[in-house]
Design a protein around this motif. Sequence first.
Motif, PDB file in Angstrom:
ATOM      1  N   GLN A 194      34.878  64.639  57.967  1.00 36.47           N
ATOM      2  CA  GLN A 194      35.822  63.525  58.048  1.00 36.47           C
ATOM      3  C   GLN A 194      37.139  63.871  57.374  1.00 36.47           C
ATOM      4  O   GLN A 194      38.221  63.566  57.894  1.00 36.47           O
ATOM      5  CB  GLN A 194      35.239  62.273  57.397  1.00 36.47           C
ATOM      6  CG  GLN A 194      34.279  61.518  58.255  1.00 36.47           C
ATOM      7  CD  GLN A 194      33.751  60.288  57.539  1.00 36.47           C
ATOM      8  OE1 GLN A 194      33.689  60.251  56.313  1.00 36.47           O
ATOM      9  NE2 GLN A 194      33.364  59.295  58.320  1.00 36.47           N
ATOM     10  N   SER A 195      37.059  64.492  56.217  1.00 34.05           N
ATOM     11  CA  SER A 195      38.276  64.885  55.505  1.00 34.05           C
ATOM     12  C   SER A 195      39.053  65.940  56.289  1.00 34.05           C
ATOM     13  O   SER A 195      40.287  65.913  56.320  1.00 34.05           O
ATOM     14  CB  SER A 195      37.931  65.435  54.122  1.00 34.05           C
ATOM     15  OG  SER A 195      37.306  64.443  53.343  1.00 34.05           O
ATOM     16  N   GLY A 196      38.341  66.845  56.926  1.00 33.41           N
ATOM     17  CA  GLY A 196      39.006  67.866  57.737  1.00 33.41           C
ATOM     18  C   GLY A 196      39.727  67.268  58.927  1.00 33.41           C
ATOM     19  O   GLY A 196      40.855  67.652  59.237  1.00 33.41           O
ATOM     20  N   VAL A 197      39.097  66.298  59.578  1.00 35.79           N
ATOM     21  CA  VAL A 197      39.742  65.641  60.721  1.00 35.79           C
ATOM     22  C   VAL A 197      40.958  64.863  60.246  1.00 35.79           C
ATOM     23  O   VAL A 197      42.024  64.896  60.880  1.00 35.79           O
ATOM     24  CB  VAL A 197      38.731  64.721  61.443  1.00 35.79           C
ATOM     25  CG1 VAL A 197      39.435  63.818  62.438  1.00 35.79           C
ATOM     26  CG2 VAL A 197      37.668  65.550  62.122  1.00 35.79           C
ATOM     27  N   ALA A 198      40.825  64.166  59.110  1.00 30.11           N
ATOM     28  CA  ALA A 198      41.960  63.407  58.575  1.00 30.11           C
ATOM     29  C   ALA A 198      43.113  64.341  58.201  1.00 30.11           C
ATOM     30  O   ALA A 198      44.281  64.042  58.487  1.00 30.11           O
ATOM     31  CB  ALA A 198      41.525  62.596  57.363  1.00 30.11           C
ATOM     32  N   ALA A 199      42.813  65.475  57.607  1.00 30.79           N
ATOM     33  CA  ALA A 199      43.856  66.434  57.242  1.00 30.79           C
ATOM     34  C   ALA A 199      44.513  67.026  58.486  1.00 30.79           C
ATOM     35  O   ALA A 199      45.735  67.219  58.519  1.00 30.79           O
ATOM     36  CB  ALA A 199      43.264  67.551  56.385  1.00 30.79           C
ATOM     37  N   GLN A 200      43.719  67.286  59.517  1.00 32.11           N
ATOM     38  CA  GLN A 200      44.267  67.824  60.754  1.00 32.11           C
ATOM     39  C   GLN A 200      45.188  66.810  61.422  1.00 32.11           C
ATOM     40  O   GLN A 200      46.263  67.161  61.904  1.00 32.11           O
ATOM     41  CB  GLN A 200      43.138  68.217  61.690  1.00 32.11           C
ATOM     42  CG  GLN A 200      43.603  68.897  62.949  1.00 32.11           C
ATOM     43  CD  GLN A 200      42.442  69.303  63.842  1.00 32.11           C
ATOM     44  OE1 GLN A 200      41.342  68.781  63.726  1.00 32.11           O
ATOM     45  NE2 GLN A 200      42.694  70.241  64.731  1.00 32.11           N
ATOM     46  N   MET A 201      44.787  65.557  61.444  1.00 34.91           N
ATOM     47  CA  MET A 201      45.636  64.515  62.033  1.00 34.91           C
ATOM     48  C   MET A 201      46.933  64.359  61.260  1.00 34.91           C
ATOM     49  O   MET A 201      48.015  64.189  61.842  1.00 34.91           O
ATOM     50  CB  MET A 201      44.881  63.183  62.089  1.00 34.91           C
ATOM     51  CG  MET A 201      43.671  63.199  63.007  1.00 34.91           C
ATOM     52  SD  MET A 201      44.075  63.629  64.697  1.00 34.91           S
ATOM     53  CE  MET A 201      44.855  62.145  65.216  1.00 34.91           C
ATOM     54  N   LYS A 202      46.860  64.417  59.929  1.00 30.77           N
ATOM     55  CA  LYS A 202      48.057  64.311  59.097  1.00 30.77           C
ATOM     56  C   LYS A 202      48.992  65.499  59.341  1.00 30.77           C
ATOM     57  O   LYS A 202      50.206  65.347  59.427  1.00 30.77           O
ATOM     58  CB  LYS A 202      47.656  64.238  57.622  1.00 30.77           C
ATOM     59  CG  LYS A 202      48.782  63.962  56.681  1.00 30.77           C
ATOM     60  CD  LYS A 202      49.319  62.573  56.885  1.00 30.77           C
ATOM     61  CE  LYS A 202      50.320  62.252  55.804  1.00 30.77           C
ATOM     62  NZ  LYS A 202      50.899  60.946  55.958  1.00 30.77           N
ATOM     63  N   ALA A 203      48.398  66.707  59.467  1.00 32.20           N
ATOM     64  CA  ALA A 203      49.227  67.887  59.723  1.00 32.20           C
ATOM     65  C   ALA A 203      49.903  67.791  61.085  1.00 32.20           C
ATOM     66  O   ALA A 203      51.074  68.155  61.220  1.00 32.20           O
ATOM     67  CB  ALA A 203      48.353  69.144  59.647  1.00 32.20           C
ATOM     68  N   LEU A 204      49.185  67.315  62.082  1.00 33.66           N
ATOM     69  CA  LEU A 204      49.786  67.153  63.403  1.00 33.66           C
ATOM     70  C   LEU A 204      50.889  66.096  63.371  1.00 33.66           C
ATOM     71  O   LEU A 204      51.910  66.223  64.052  1.00 33.66           O
ATOM     72  CB  LEU A 204      48.714  66.762  64.424  1.00 33.66           C
ATOM     73  CG  LEU A 204      47.749  67.873  64.819  1.00 33.66           C
ATOM     74  CD1 LEU A 204      46.660  67.319  65.731  1.00 33.66           C
ATOM     75  CD2 LEU A 204      48.474  69.019  65.481  1.00 33.66           C
ATOM     76  N   GLU A 205      50.687  65.056  62.573  1.00 36.62           N
ATOM     77  CA  GLU A 205      51.697  64.025  62.421  1.00 36.62           C
ATOM     78  C   GLU A 205      52.973  64.572  61.775  1.00 36.62           C
ATOM     79  O   GLU A 205      54.089  64.264  62.202  1.00 36.62           O
ATOM     80  CB  GLU A 205      51.144  62.884  61.579  1.00 36.62           C
ATOM     81  CG  GLU A 205      52.060  61.715  61.381  1.00 36.62           C
ATOM     82  CD  GLU A 205      51.410  60.661  60.497  1.00 36.62           C
ATOM     83  OE1 GLU A 205      52.004  60.355  59.431  1.00 36.62           O
ATOM     84  OE2 GLU A 205      50.341  60.170  60.864  1.00 36.62           O
ATOM     85  N   VAL A 206      52.798  65.419  60.770  1.00 39.36           N
ATOM     86  CA  VAL A 206      53.941  65.997  60.074  1.00 39.36           C
ATOM     87  C   VAL A 206      54.675  66.992  60.978  1.00 39.36           C
ATOM     88  O   VAL A 206      55.907  67.032  60.992  1.00 39.36           O
ATOM     89  CB  VAL A 206      53.477  66.693  58.764  1.00 39.36           C
ATOM     90  CG1 VAL A 206      54.584  67.518  58.167  1.00 39.36           C
ATOM     91  CG2 VAL A 206      52.982  65.656  57.778  1.00 39.36           C
ATOM     92  N   LEU A 207      53.923  67.779  61.737  1.00 36.09           N
ATOM     93  CA  LEU A 207      54.542  68.768  62.617  1.00 36.09           C
ATOM     94  C   LEU A 207      55.149  68.097  63.810  1.00 36.09           C
ATOM     95  O   LEU A 207      56.070  68.465  64.422  1.00 36.09           O
ATOM     96  CB  LEU A 207      53.521  69.810  63.059  1.00 36.09           C
ATOM     97  CG  LEU A 207      53.038  70.724  61.943  1.00 36.09           C
ATOM     98  CD1 LEU A 207      51.947  71.638  62.477  1.00 36.09           C
ATOM     99  CD2 LEU A 207      54.175  71.559  61.398  1.00 36.09           C
TER     100      LEU A 207
END
Length: 69
Positions: free
Chosen positions: A56-69
């Motif tokens: 869950q934390s990995g998916v949340a971090a991936q979504m946040k990174a995609l949001e930032v990029l």
Amino acid sequence: MSTNGDWRVLTHLVAVLWLLAYVGNLVDFLTLVYSGVVMVMTLPLVYKKNEGRILQSGVAAQMKALEVL
């Protein structure tokens, strides 16, 4: 190592080797080996017990990174 023209692989390799050299300058070899053995013995158990939360934390971090990029 051959990168076959893939610059991402080359930069990843350089970053990992630089990180290993940096950590190697901070600690001696015996401490590094001991820490590695302890991590190899404990991390799989910690991952198995908390696999759901880690994913869950990995998916949340991936979504946040995609949001930032």
